[in-house]
Write a protein that holds these residues in place. Structure first.
Motif, PDB file in Angstrom:
ATOM      1  N   ALA A 181      -3.321   5.510   8.497  1.00 48.74           N
ATOM      2  CA  ALA A 181      -1.929   5.377   8.031  1.00 48.74           C
ATOM      3  C   ALA A 181      -1.539   3.912   7.908  1.00 48.74           C
ATOM      4  CB  ALA A 181      -0.987   6.113   8.972  1.00 48.74           C
ATOM      5  N   GLN A 182      -1.943   3.096   8.878  1.00 56.42           N
ATOM      6  CA  GLN A 182      -1.641   1.657   8.820  1.00 56.42           C
ATOM      7  C   GLN A 182      -2.352   1.000   7.633  1.00 56.42           C
ATOM      8  OE1 GLN A 182      -2.747   0.164  12.652  1.00 56.42           O
ATOM      9  NE2 GLN A 182      -1.008   1.114  13.705  1.00 56.42           N
ATOM     10  N   ALA A 183      -3.572   1.388   7.402  1.00 58.37           N
ATOM     11  CA  ALA A 183      -4.315   0.814   6.278  1.00 58.37           C
ATOM     12  C   ALA A 183      -3.674   1.197   4.954  1.00 58.37           C
ATOM     13  CB  ALA A 183      -5.772   1.281   6.321  1.00 58.37           C
ATOM     14  N   ILE A 184      -3.203   2.425   4.852  1.00 55.37           N
ATOM     15  CA  ILE A 184      -2.544   2.872   3.609  1.00 55.37           C
ATOM     16  C   ILE A 184      -1.261   2.082   3.391  1.00 55.37           C
ATOM     17  CG2 ILE A 184      -1.343   4.824   2.531  1.00 55.37           C
ATOM     18  CD1 ILE A 184      -3.483   6.648   3.771  1.00 55.37           C
ATOM     19  N   GLN A 185      -0.491   1.797   4.440  1.00 52.81           N
ATOM     20  CA  GLN A 185       0.755   1.037   4.312  1.00 52.81           C
ATOM     21  C   GLN A 185       0.504  -0.395   3.852  1.00 52.81           C
ATOM     22  OE1 GLN A 185       3.810   2.270   4.313  1.00 52.81           O
ATOM     23  NE2 GLN A 185       2.784   4.247   4.585  1.00 52.81           N
ATOM     24  N   ARG A 186      -0.673  -0.944   4.146  1.00 53.56           N
ATOM     25  CA  ARG A 186      -0.986  -2.324   3.745  1.00 53.56           C
ATOM     26  C   ARG A 186      -1.461  -2.418   2.295  1.00 53.56           C
ATOM     27  NH1 ARG A 186      -3.305  -2.520   9.140  1.00 53.56           N
ATOM     28  NH2 ARG A 186      -5.315  -2.020   8.214  1.00 53.56           N
ATOM     29  N   LEU A 187      -1.721  -1.293   1.648  1.00 57.33           N
ATOM     30  CA  LEU A 187      -2.185  -1.298   0.254  1.00 57.33           C
ATOM     31  C   LEU A 187      -1.059  -1.731  -0.689  1.00 57.33           C
ATOM     32  CD1 LEU A 187      -4.207   2.055   0.097  1.00 57.33           C
ATOM     33  CD2 LEU A 187      -5.141  -0.258   0.014  1.00 57.33           C
ATOM     34  N   PRO A 188      -1.405  -2.295  -1.858  1.00 58.02           N
ATOM     35  CA  PRO A 188      -0.381  -2.573  -2.884  1.00 58.02           C
ATOM     36  C   PRO A 188       0.306  -1.260  -3.283  1.00 58.02           C
ATOM     37  CG  PRO A 188      -2.464  -3.636  -3.443  1.00 58.02           C
ATOM     38  CD  PRO A 188      -2.714  -2.760  -2.265  1.00 58.02           C
ATOM     39  N   PRO A 189       1.546  -1.347  -3.764  1.00 60.68           N
ATOM     40  CA  PRO A 189       2.332  -0.124  -4.045  1.00 60.68           C
ATOM     41  C   PRO A 189       1.628   0.873  -4.977  1.00 60.68           C
ATOM     42  CG  PRO A 189       3.714  -2.078  -4.253  1.00 60.68           C
ATOM     43  CD  PRO A 189       2.332  -2.562  -4.000  1.00 60.68           C
ATOM     44  N   GLY A 190       0.964   0.419  -6.017  1.00 67.90           N
ATOM     45  CA  GLY A 190       0.308   1.345  -6.959  1.00 67.90           C
ATOM     46  C   GLY A 190      -0.840   2.101  -6.302  1.00 67.90           C
ATOM     47  N   ARG A 192      -1.213   2.563  -3.020  1.00 71.77           N
ATOM     48  CA  ARG A 192      -0.650   3.394  -1.969  1.00 71.77           C
ATOM     49  C   ARG A 192      -0.112   4.684  -2.548  1.00 71.77           C
ATOM     50  NH1 ARG A 192       2.479  -0.149   0.616  1.00 71.77           N
ATOM     51  NH2 ARG A 192       4.214   0.176  -0.794  1.00 71.77           N
ATOM     52  N   GLN A 193       0.577   4.618  -3.694  1.00 68.80           N
ATOM     53  CA  GLN A 193       1.120   5.813  -4.322  1.00 68.80           C
ATOM     54  C   GLN A 193      -0.013   6.766  -4.744  1.00 68.80           C
ATOM     55  OE1 GLN A 193       3.353   5.132  -7.906  1.00 68.80           O
ATOM     56  NE2 GLN A 193       4.193   7.199  -7.936  1.00 68.80           N
ATOM     57  N   ALA A 194      -1.108   6.224  -5.276  1.00 69.15           N
ATOM     58  CA  ALA A 194      -2.240   7.069  -5.685  1.00 69.15           C
ATOM     59  C   ALA A 194      -2.808   7.825  -4.488  1.00 69.15           C
ATOM     60  CB  ALA A 194      -3.316   6.226  -6.350  1.00 69.15           C
ATOM     61  N   ILE A 195      -2.945   7.143  -3.361  1.00 70.04           N
ATOM     62  CA  ILE A 195      -3.458   7.790  -2.133  1.00 70.04           C
ATOM     63  C   ILE A 195      -2.489   8.845  -1.631  1.00 70.04           C
ATOM     64  CG2 ILE A 195      -4.082   7.387   0.297  1.00 70.04           C
ATOM     65  CD1 ILE A 195      -6.169   6.275  -1.500  1.00 70.04           C
ATOM     66  N   GLU A 196      -1.192   8.526  -1.628  1.00 76.07           N
ATOM     67  CA  GLU A 196      -0.196   9.476  -1.126  1.00 76.07           C
ATOM     68  C   GLU A 196      -0.110  10.704  -2.008  1.00 76.07           C
ATOM     69  OE1 GLU A 196       3.230   6.939  -0.895  1.00 76.07           O
ATOM     70  OE2 GLU A 196       2.688   6.195   1.106  1.00 76.07           O
ATOM     71  N   LEU A 197      -0.353  10.558  -3.301  1.00 76.48           N
ATOM     72  CA  LEU A 197      -0.324  11.716  -4.198  1.00 76.48           C
ATOM     73  C   LEU A 197      -1.521  12.644  -3.956  1.00 76.48           C
ATOM     74  CD1 LEU A 197       0.833  10.066  -7.544  1.00 76.48           C
ATOM     75  CD2 LEU A 197       2.142  11.597  -6.066  1.00 76.48           C
ATOM     76  N   LEU A 198      -2.585  12.123  -3.390  1.00 78.53           N
ATOM     77  CA  LEU A 198      -3.764  12.948  -3.091  1.00 78.53           C
ATOM     78  C   LEU A 198      -3.568  13.802  -1.845  1.00 78.53           C
ATOM     79  CD1 LEU A 198      -6.683  10.487  -3.837  1.00 78.53           C
ATOM     80  CD2 LEU A 198      -6.011  12.485  -5.157  1.00 78.53           C
ATOM     81  N   LYS A 199      -2.619  13.430  -0.989  1.00 80.83           N
ATOM     82  CA  LYS A 199      -2.418  14.169   0.264  1.00 80.83           C
ATOM     83  C   LYS A 199      -2.000  15.544  -0.028  1.00 80.83           C
ATOM     84  CE  LYS A 199      -1.240  10.402   3.317  1.00 80.83           C
ATOM     85  NZ  LYS A 199      -0.242   9.865   4.191  1.00 80.83           N
TER      86      LYS A 199
END
Length: 199
Positions: A181-190, A192-199
């Motif tokens: 979760a911490q690593a995902i928050q450190r990603l650039p917004p685009g 991070r959004q791609a990863i969150e959409l996969l959840k």
């Protein structure tokens, strides 16, 4: 010793094809690795197992010509005749390979001969055509080896891990989830959004 056995095998296939083609009998001699071929009029021709003599370019050219015309026995005799020679060529050029890798390369060459047999011109010598195929397969194998070595790392001692959740402690699972979760928050917004959409 192994070369002689290979030569006998290659010669046997070719001499059987010659015998069938000419309607003559083939009988092995007992004094060495050669074959006596007897013709219908009592003619006797001894074929020694030296591959350079037994599978001359002219004979292989004739076998390939017949194979291109659909003669399955000629094609089998051709492949049987060239296999020991191809094996020796590969072994001579890649002596560092083990037997299984050499056999893989022999099979690659034979498959290539099969795939491109229509490109062979029977008015031209056979061996240069075959040697070009062998050389190309050796180059392809070297490229594959180089790519594999560039991407893969041989690891001798692997840590033991298990996919089953019961084999892992709860603390390890929670720490991994929090770190993710911490690593995902450190990603650039685009990203991070791609990863969150996969959840």
């Amino acid at each position: 010793r192994e070369r002689g056995r290979d030569d006998v095998t290659g010669l046997h296939g070719i001499s059987l094809w010659i015998a069938r083609r000419a309607s003559i009998g083939v009988r092995p001699r007992h004094d060495g690795p050669s074959q006596e071929v007897f013709g219908g009029e009592g003619q006797k021709v001894t074929m020694t197992c030296a591959m350079s003599d037994a599978t001359s370019d002219e004979l292989l050219r004739e076998l390939m010509r017949a194979a291109q015309d659909g003669d399955a026995e000629a094609y089998q005799a051709l492949l049987t005749g060239i296999t020991p020679r191809v094996r020796r060529l590969i072994r001579a050029r890649r002596a560092f390979l083990d037997a299984a890798d050499i056999e893989d390369l022999v099979q690659d060459v034979l498959l290539s001969v099969h795939a491109v047999r229509h490109t062979y011109d029977p008015t031209r010598p056979f061996f240069p055509w075959l040697l070009a195929i062998v050389r190309n397969r050796l180059v392809d194998a070297a490229r594959r080896y180089g790519r594999r070595r560039g991407r893969e790392l041989a690891v001798e001692d692997l840590d033991v891990t298990f996919a089953d959740l019961t084999a892992n402690t709860t603390d390890e699972r929670m720490a991994d989830i929090e770190a993710l979760a911490q690593a995902i928050q450190r990603l650039p917004p685009g990203q991070r959004q791609a990863i969150e959409l996969l959840k």
